[in-house]
Write a protein that holds these residues in place. Structure first.
Motif, PDB file in Angstrom:
ATOM      1  N   VAL A  88      35.746 -51.873 -25.413  1.00  0.00           N
ATOM      2  CA  VAL A  88      34.920 -50.133 -24.538  1.00  0.00           C
ATOM      3  C   VAL A  88      34.012 -49.437 -25.322  1.00  0.00           C
ATOM      4  O   VAL A  88      34.292 -49.535 -26.709  1.00  0.00           O
ATOM      5  CB  VAL A  88      36.284 -49.092 -25.325  1.00  0.00           C
ATOM      6  CG1 VAL A  88      36.269 -48.230 -24.711  1.00  0.00           C
ATOM      7  CG2 VAL A  88      38.083 -50.117 -24.478  1.00  0.00           C
ATOM      8  N   ASN A  89      32.905 -49.064 -25.098  1.00  0.00           N
ATOM      9  CA  ASN A  89      31.925 -48.661 -25.560  1.00  0.00           C
ATOM     10  C   ASN A  89      32.056 -46.659 -24.735  1.00  0.00           C
ATOM     11  O   ASN A  89      32.868 -46.676 -24.212  1.00  0.00           O
ATOM     12  CB  ASN A  89      30.841 -48.793 -25.552  1.00  0.00           C
ATOM     13  CG  ASN A  89      30.667 -49.315 -23.777  1.00  0.00           C
ATOM     14  OD1 ASN A  89      31.254 -48.823 -23.019  1.00  0.00           O
ATOM     15  ND2 ASN A  89      29.172 -50.265 -23.520  1.00  0.00           N
ATOM     16  N   PHE A  90      30.997 -46.013 -25.853  1.00  0.00           N
ATOM     17  CA  PHE A  90      31.092 -44.566 -25.319  1.00  0.00           C
ATOM     18  C   PHE A  90      31.831 -44.176 -23.908  1.00  0.00           C
ATOM     19  O   PHE A  90      32.663 -43.455 -23.859  1.00  0.00           O
ATOM     20  CB  PHE A  90      30.362 -43.958 -25.941  1.00  0.00           C
ATOM     21  CG  PHE A  90      30.354 -42.478 -26.120  1.00  0.00           C
ATOM     22  CD1 PHE A  90      31.155 -41.622 -27.183  1.00  0.00           C
ATOM     23  CD2 PHE A  90      29.452 -41.696 -24.990  1.00  0.00           C
ATOM     24  CE1 PHE A  90      30.950 -40.332 -26.677  1.00  0.00           C
ATOM     25  CE2 PHE A  90      29.680 -40.373 -25.010  1.00  0.00           C
ATOM     26  CZ  PHE A  90      30.425 -39.511 -26.022  1.00  0.00           C
ATOM     27  N   ASP A  91      30.352 -45.454 -22.919  1.00  0.00           N
ATOM     28  CA  ASP A  91      30.644 -44.373 -21.884  1.00  0.00           C
ATOM     29  C   ASP A  91      31.753 -45.096 -20.897  1.00  0.00           C
ATOM     30  O   ASP A  91      31.910 -44.470 -19.961  1.00  0.00           O
ATOM     31  CB  ASP A  91      29.408 -46.092 -21.018  1.00  0.00           C
ATOM     32  CG  ASP A  91      28.117 -45.576 -21.678  1.00  0.00           C
ATOM     33  OD1 ASP A  91      27.735 -44.240 -21.985  1.00  0.00           O
ATOM     34  OD2 ASP A  91      27.466 -46.681 -21.127  1.00  0.00           O
ATOM     35  N   GLN A  95      37.470 -42.891 -19.327  1.00  0.00           N
ATOM     36  CA  GLN A  95      38.308 -43.386 -18.271  1.00  0.00           C
ATOM     37  C   GLN A  95      39.676 -44.566 -19.227  1.00  0.00           C
ATOM     38  O   GLN A  95      40.789 -44.746 -18.377  1.00  0.00           O
ATOM     39  CB  GLN A  95      37.534 -44.392 -17.302  1.00  0.00           C
ATOM     40  CG  GLN A  95      36.731 -43.144 -16.529  1.00  0.00           C
ATOM     41  CD  GLN A  95      35.577 -44.410 -16.023  1.00  0.00           C
ATOM     42  OE1 GLN A  95      34.641 -44.393 -16.282  1.00  0.00           O
ATOM     43  NE2 GLN A  95      35.617 -44.773 -14.734  1.00  0.00           N
ATOM     44  N   MET A  96      39.118 -45.024 -20.651  1.00  0.00           N
ATOM     45  CA  MET A  96      40.122 -46.193 -20.967  1.00  0.00           C
ATOM     46  C   MET A  96      41.181 -45.011 -21.397  1.00  0.00           C
ATOM     47  O   MET A  96      41.928 -44.798 -21.449  1.00  0.00           O
ATOM     48  CB  MET A  96      38.824 -46.603 -22.167  1.00  0.00           C
ATOM     49  CG  MET A  96      39.657 -47.586 -23.414  1.00  0.00           C
ATOM     50  SD  MET A  96      40.656 -46.603 -24.519  1.00  0.00           S
ATOM     51  CE  MET A  96      39.761 -45.101 -24.894  1.00  0.00           C
ATOM     52  N   SER A  97      40.972 -44.186 -22.132  1.00  0.00           N
ATOM     53  CA  SER A  97      42.132 -43.102 -22.238  1.00  0.00           C
ATOM     54  C   SER A  97      42.841 -42.461 -21.341  1.00  0.00           C
ATOM     55  O   SER A  97      44.101 -42.897 -20.915  1.00  0.00           O
ATOM     56  CB  SER A  97      41.718 -41.545 -23.256  1.00  0.00           C
ATOM     57  OG  SER A  97      42.414 -40.463 -23.290  1.00  0.00           O
ATOM     58  N   ASP A 181      27.279 -49.525 -28.135  1.00  0.00           N
ATOM     59  CA  ASP A 181      27.718 -48.505 -28.539  1.00  0.00           C
ATOM     60  C   ASP A 181      29.254 -48.592 -28.604  1.00  0.00           C
ATOM     61  O   ASP A 181      29.903 -47.756 -27.536  1.00  0.00           O
ATOM     62  CB  ASP A 181      27.023 -47.020 -28.011  1.00  0.00           C
ATOM     63  CG  ASP A 181      27.414 -45.797 -28.023  1.00  0.00           C
ATOM     64  OD1 ASP A 181      27.482 -45.616 -28.815  1.00  0.00           O
ATOM     65  OD2 ASP A 181      26.928 -45.374 -27.225  1.00  0.00           O
ATOM     66  N   LEU A 182      29.673 -49.197 -29.160  1.00  0.00           N
ATOM     67  CA  LEU A 182      31.557 -49.275 -29.335  1.00  0.00           C
ATOM     68  C   LEU A 182      32.157 -47.638 -29.846  1.00  0.00           C
ATOM     69  O   LEU A 182      31.516 -47.215 -30.528  1.00  0.00           O
ATOM     70  CB  LEU A 182      32.010 -50.625 -29.991  1.00  0.00           C
ATOM     71  CG  LEU A 182      30.933 -51.987 -29.362  1.00  0.00           C
ATOM     72  CD1 LEU A 182      32.215 -52.854 -30.609  1.00  0.00           C
ATOM     73  CD2 LEU A 182      32.300 -52.048 -28.298  1.00  0.00           C
TER      74      LEU A 182
END
Length: 291
Positions: A88-91, A95-97, A181-182
């Protein structure tokens, strides 16, 4: 110094201390399928690399503290013995959350989060196209660590195929920590961004968010909004009512001006400004306002 006997704390309180003290933690964005081929996508921060030869990753879907039930990811790994772990990166953090929302069995978290499933080569679960690195894995072993709420289930995975987005590589072919950018997990709402530091992500609703799949196409197709914006917009229980929107427009001269100019681009820009301030319902009111 505060000295604590873990047995004297509630599981929820103990979990809070552990997650806040043992951090930052990398995030395993685990994609699985059930025995009928239905996909599931969920993040886990009890995760790390444990060996490079053979390449072994370990993550742990814990039993739910509140009711001692098990998660779909664990059930799927038990049934199929396969998983894809996406980083998971910042981008894609919003959506991950959103994907961690407790949607009912059978609901496709890829659709709810707005992330793109792509076929794997060695295993059946899908990869997350937007993730910069994806690990196709076979499940070697699952070790239950307890039977009560909060108990982990250690899933030991062997990487059988690895995919890296070339955009995160440096000139020598190595992963550039600034480019990738993890993000990592801390306690509460806190995350850490590898190249910038701490930030907060509002936890998904206890009630179900509408999901990215329920966002109107004119919003999803707008060049103004990125994946994180869509993740925020999908994390609302319901859209504002027409009455709420009308009251809001009457009280907001800036919105009135944008509507009178009939400029959809400026309207989306204004909504984006509210999203950047985490005023999500206000952003929705701007997007749904009409002349």
């Amino acid at each position: 110094m505060l000295t604590i006997d873990p047995k004297e704390l509630s599981p929820m309180k103990l979990q809070g201390y552990l997650q806040s003290a043992i951090a930052p933690r990398p995030i395993a964005f685990a994609s699985t399928i059930d025995k009928n081929g239905k996909p599931n996508l969920s993040p886990f921060s009890f995760f790390n690399i444990f060996s490079s030869n053979p390449p072994i990753l370990v993550f742990s879907p814990a039993r739910r503290v509140r009711n001692n039930t098990t998660k779909h990811t664990l059930i799927n790994c038990e049934e199929t013995r396969q998983v894809v772990i996406n980083v998971v990166n910042f981008d894609i953090v919003q959506q991950m959350s959103l994907s961690s929302t407790e949607y009912p069995d059978g609901v496709n978290e890829f659709a709810k989060s707005g992330l793109t499933p792509i076929p794997s080569e060695m295993v059946k679960p899908y990869r997350v196209a937007e993730s910069p690195v994806q690990f196709e894995c076979k499940v070697n072993q699952i070790i239950p660590l307890g039977t009560e709420g909060g108990a982990g289930n250690m899933i030991i995975c062997e990487v059988v195929k690895m995919h890296i987005n070339e955009a995160v590589l440096d000139s020598e072919g190595n992963i550039d920590p600034m480019k990738i950018d993890l993000v990592s997990r801390l306690g509460g709402n806190w995350y850490s961004r590898a190249n910038q530091g701490l930030f907060e992500v509002e936890k998904p609703l206890a009630t179900l968010g509408i999901g990215v799949d329920a966002i109107p196409e004119f919003v999803k197709e707008s060049p103004i909004f990125n994946g994180n914006d869509l993740g925020k917009l999908g994390n609302v229980e319901a859209l504002p009512t027409n009455e709420e929107i009308t009251i809001f427009v009457k009280q907001n001269f800036e919105v009135k001006g944008v509507l009178s100019a009939d400029d959809e681009f400026k309207k989306h820009q204004l909504a984006k400004e509210y999203l950047d301030k985490n005023e999500v319902l206000t952003a929705w009111k701007v997007l749904l306002a009409k002349q």
